[in-house]
Design a protein around this motif. Structure first.
Motif, mmCIF file in Angstrom:
data_model
loop_
_atom_site.group_PDB
_atom_site.id
_atom_site.type_symbol
_atom_site.label_atom_id
_atom_site.label_comp_id
_atom_site.label_asym_id
_atom_site.label_seq_id
_atom_site.Cartn_x
_atom_site.Cartn_y
_atom_site.Cartn_z
ATOM 1 N N ALA A 1 0.955 -1.325 0.057
ATOM 2 C CA ALA A 1 -0.091 -0.113 0.236
ATOM 3 C C ALA A 1 0.951 1.307 0.012
ATOM 4 O O ALA A 1 2.147 1.097 0.009
ATOM 5 C CB ALA A 1 -1.108 0.044 1.167
ATOM 6 N N PHE A 2 0.189 2.324 -0.040
ATOM 7 C CA PHE A 2 1.141 3.560 0.007
ATOM 8 C C PHE A 2 0.593 4.434 1.032
ATOM 9 O O PHE A 2 -0.566 4.794 1.409
ATOM 10 C CB PHE A 2 0.718 4.361 -1.291
ATOM 11 C CG PHE A 2 1.434 3.959 -2.330
ATOM 12 C CD1 PHE A 2 2.674 4.010 -3.138
ATOM 13 C CD2 PHE A 2 0.641 2.777 -3.321
ATOM 14 C CE1 PHE A 2 3.016 3.346 -4.157
ATOM 15 C CE2 PHE A 2 1.111 2.273 -4.264
ATOM 16 C CZ PHE A 2 2.403 2.510 -4.786
ATOM 17 N N LEU A 3 1.653 4.993 1.968
ATOM 18 C CA LEU A 3 1.645 6.051 3.032
ATOM 19 C C LEU A 3 1.519 7.519 2.333
ATOM 20 O O LEU A 3 2.691 7.622 1.758
ATOM 21 C CB LEU A 3 2.472 5.703 4.216
ATOM 22 C CG LEU A 3 2.407 6.825 5.275
ATOM 23 C CD1 LEU A 3 1.202 6.701 5.980
ATOM 24 C CD2 LEU A 3 3.647 6.685 5.971
ATOM 25 N N GLU A 4 0.414 8.254 2.117
ATOM 26 C CA GLU A 4 0.349 9.147 1.711
ATOM 27 C C GLU A 4 0.142 10.448 2.346
ATOM 28 O O GLU A 4 -0.449 10.387 3.600
ATOM 29 C CB GLU A 4 -0.839 9.149 0.617
ATOM 30 C CG GLU A 4 -1.033 8.190 -0.517
ATOM 31 C CD GLU A 4 -2.179 7.886 -1.503
ATOM 32 O OE1 GLU A 4 -1.794 7.851 -2.534
ATOM 33 O OE2 GLU A 4 -3.215 8.382 -0.729
ATOM 34 N N MET A 5 0.522 11.707 2.010
ATOM 35 C CA MET A 5 0.528 12.826 2.575
ATOM 36 C C MET A 5 0.335 13.933 1.538
ATOM 37 O O MET A 5 0.666 14.150 0.541
ATOM 38 C CB MET A 5 1.818 13.265 3.288
ATOM 39 C CG MET A 5 2.316 12.073 4.593
ATOM 40 S SD MET A 5 4.042 12.320 4.866
ATOM 41 C CE MET A 5 4.570 10.907 3.683
ATOM 42 N N TYR A 6 -0.850 14.741 2.050
ATOM 43 C CA TYR A 6 -1.227 15.944 1.345
ATOM 44 C C TYR A 6 -1.130 17.098 2.226
ATOM 45 O O TYR A 6 -1.739 17.225 3.148
ATOM 46 C CB TYR A 6 -2.682 15.787 0.744
ATOM 47 C CG TYR A 6 -3.047 14.426 0.061
ATOM 48 C CD1 TYR A 6 -3.286 14.442 -1.199
ATOM 49 C CD2 TYR A 6 -3.225 13.251 0.829
ATOM 50 C CE1 TYR A 6 -3.618 13.399 -1.920
ATOM 51 C CE2 TYR A 6 -3.690 11.935 0.382
ATOM 52 C CZ TYR A 6 -3.897 12.024 -1.102
ATOM 53 O OH TYR A 6 -4.136 10.956 -1.831
ATOM 54 N N TRP A 7 -0.945 18.243 1.331
ATOM 55 C CA TRP A 7 -1.030 19.449 1.913
ATOM 56 C C TRP A 7 -0.761 20.665 0.952
ATOM 57 O O TRP A 7 0.170 20.659 0.243
ATOM 58 C CB TRP A 7 -0.437 19.639 3.441
ATOM 59 C CG TRP A 7 -1.046 20.789 4.229
ATOM 60 C CD1 TRP A 7 -2.404 21.446 4.302
ATOM 61 C CD2 TRP A 7 -0.224 21.442 5.376
ATOM 62 N NE1 TRP A 7 -2.070 22.284 5.179
ATOM 63 C CE2 TRP A 7 -0.963 22.598 5.782
ATOM 64 C CE3 TRP A 7 1.265 21.067 6.027
ATOM 65 C CZ2 TRP A 7 -0.775 23.161 7.119
ATOM 66 C CZ3 TRP A 7 1.225 21.927 7.265
ATOM 67 C CH2 TRP A 7 0.468 22.951 7.448
ATOM 68 N N GLU A 8 -1.473 21.745 1.126
ATOM 69 C CA GLU A 8 -1.448 22.823 0.006
ATOM 70 C C GLU A 8 -1.736 22.194 -1.262
ATOM 71 O O GLU A 8 -2.723 21.612 -1.660
ATOM 72 C CB GLU A 8 -0.212 23.402 0.465
ATOM 73 C CG GLU A 8 -0.033 24.924 -0.292
ATOM 74 C CD GLU A 8 1.052 25.676 -0.108
ATOM 75 O OE1 GLU A 8 1.131 26.744 0.413
ATOM 76 O OE2 GLU A 8 2.209 25.080 0.018
ATOM 77 N N ASN A 9 -0.768 22.160 -1.890
ATOM 78 C CA ASN A 9 -0.953 21.673 -3.346
ATOM 79 C C ASN A 9 0.289 20.387 -3.659
ATOM 80 O O ASN A 9 0.608 20.157 -4.646
ATOM 81 C CB ASN A 9 -0.746 22.710 -4.742
ATOM 82 C CG ASN A 9 0.550 23.596 -4.711
ATOM 83 O OD1 ASN A 9 1.369 23.434 -3.684
ATOM 84 N ND2 ASN A 9 0.860 24.203 -5.551
#
Length: 281
Positions: A157-165
Motif C-alpha cells: 500500500a502507499f502511505l500518502e501525505m497531502y497539504w497545500e498543493n
C-alpha cells in the motif's frame, strides 16, 4: 470563621472545575487504522490547516526536518516487518518525520515516539529507515494536512501525505504471502497440543463431555515432549470427575513431580491437596 473560609474555598474550587472551557483544537487529532493484507497499520497525528498561510517553503521550510503534523509526534505502527525502498522496517511504532524539498521529500521513521515535535537532540542511531520520494503537484489546494493509506493491495500500500498543493507517497510492502502460507500450512497440519489442551479445558470447565475431554487431553500429552504439569493437572481433574480416583491420583503425582521441578508452588499445593482428598475414598 475557619469553617466559613473552608466552605468558601471548596465552593470556589468546584466553580473553577465546572468553569473550565472546552474549545476546539486548532490542529485536531486523527487516528487511522487500516489492514493491508494481513498487516495492521495505525497512524496517529494532529492536522494543522493553512488558514491563508503559504505552507511549504514558508510555514514549513524546505530542507528542514518537519514533525509531519502538529503538536506531539505523528506515529505510524506496523504489526509486521515491512519493506520500504528495498529496506526492512521492523514491526513496531515509529514517529514520522519528513524533510520536504521542492521536488522530493525525505521520509524518516524514528525510533523514539515521546518527543513533542522534533527531538531536542536528533540522534542518527534512532533513525530506523530513510526513504526519498518524488513529490507531485496537485491541481487543487488541500487546506488541512492529511495522511492516508491507499492503493491497497494484498502485498503493499502507499502511505500518502497531502497539504497545500503538494502530494508525497511512500510505498510499503507487507508479508502477506509468507503469513498466509504459514497459516495454511499450520491449519493443514492439524490441531496442535495446545489446541487439544484448550478443547479439553473448555469441555471440563463447561461441564461438557468429559470422556471426550479425556481423549483430547491425552492427545495433547502424546504430542508434548515435555508433558507440561498443567496438562497432567487437567487430566487428573477429568479422571476424578469421571470417577477414576486411582487414575487421577497417579496422574496428579506426575503433575506434582513436574511442578516441583518447575518450582511452581501453586500447582504443588493443588496436586497435594487433590491427592489427599482422592486418597480418602
Amino acid at each position: 470563621m475557619k469553617k466559613i473560609i473552608i466552605v468558601f474555598a471548596i465552593i470556589i474550587a468546584n466553580f473553577t472545575i465546572e468553569a473550565q472551557v472546552k474549545t476546539p483544537q486548532s490542529s485536531p487529532k486523527s487516528t487511522i487504522m487500516q489492514a493491508v493484507g494481513l498487516t495492521d497499520v495505525e497512524i496517529n497525528y494532529s492536522r494543522p490547516s493553512a488558514r491563508g498561510r503559504a505552507v511549504f517553503g514558508n510555514l514549513i521550510p524546505f530542507g528542514k526536518v518537519w514533525r509531519t503534523g502538529a503538536n506531539e509526534n505523528t506515529t505510524v505502527s506496523f504489526s509486521d516487518d515491512v519493506v520500504i525502498d528495498g529496506k526492512t522496517l521492523k514491526k513496531g511504532k515509529y514517529s514520522l518525520y519528513t524533510i520536504p524539498k521542492i521536488e522530493s521529500w525525505e521520509i524518516i521513521f524514528y525510533k523514539t515516539t515521546d518527543n513533542w515535535g522534533n527531538p531536542e537532540e536528533w540522534k542518527e542511531e534512532n533513525v530506523a529507515l530513510r526513504a526519498t520520494v518524488k513529490t507531485e503537484t496537485l491541481n487543487r489546494s488541500v487546506e488541512t494536512f492529511t495522511i492516508g493509506v491507499s492503493g491497497l493491495d494484498n502485498n503493499f500500500a502507499f502511505l500518502e501525505m497531502y497539504w497545500e498543493n503538494s502530494y508525497a507517497a511512500v510505498k510499503f510492502e507487507v508479508p502477506t504471502q509468507q503469513k498466509a502460507t504459514a497459516n495454511i500450512e499450520k491449519a493443514l497440519a492439524g490441531p496442535t497440543a495446545a489446541d487439544y489442551f484448550s478443547a479439553a479445558q473448555f469441555l471440563f470447565q463447561s461441564n461438557g463431555d468429559n470422556a471426550k475431554a479425556l481423549v483430547y487431553v491425552n492427545k495433547a500429552l502424546d504430542m508434548s515432549n515435555d508433558k507440561p504439569f498443567w496438562y497432567n493437572r487437567l487430566k487428573s481433574l477429568i479422571q476424578a470427575k469421571l470417577g477414576d480416583k486411582k487414575g487421577a491420583i497417579e496422574t496428579a503425582k506426575l503433575s506434582l513431580a513436574a511442578a516441583e521441578i518447575a518450582k511452581n508452588q501453586d500447582y504443588v499445593k493443588m496436586n497435594k491437596d487433590s491427592i489427599a482428598e482422592w486418597s480418602k475414598n
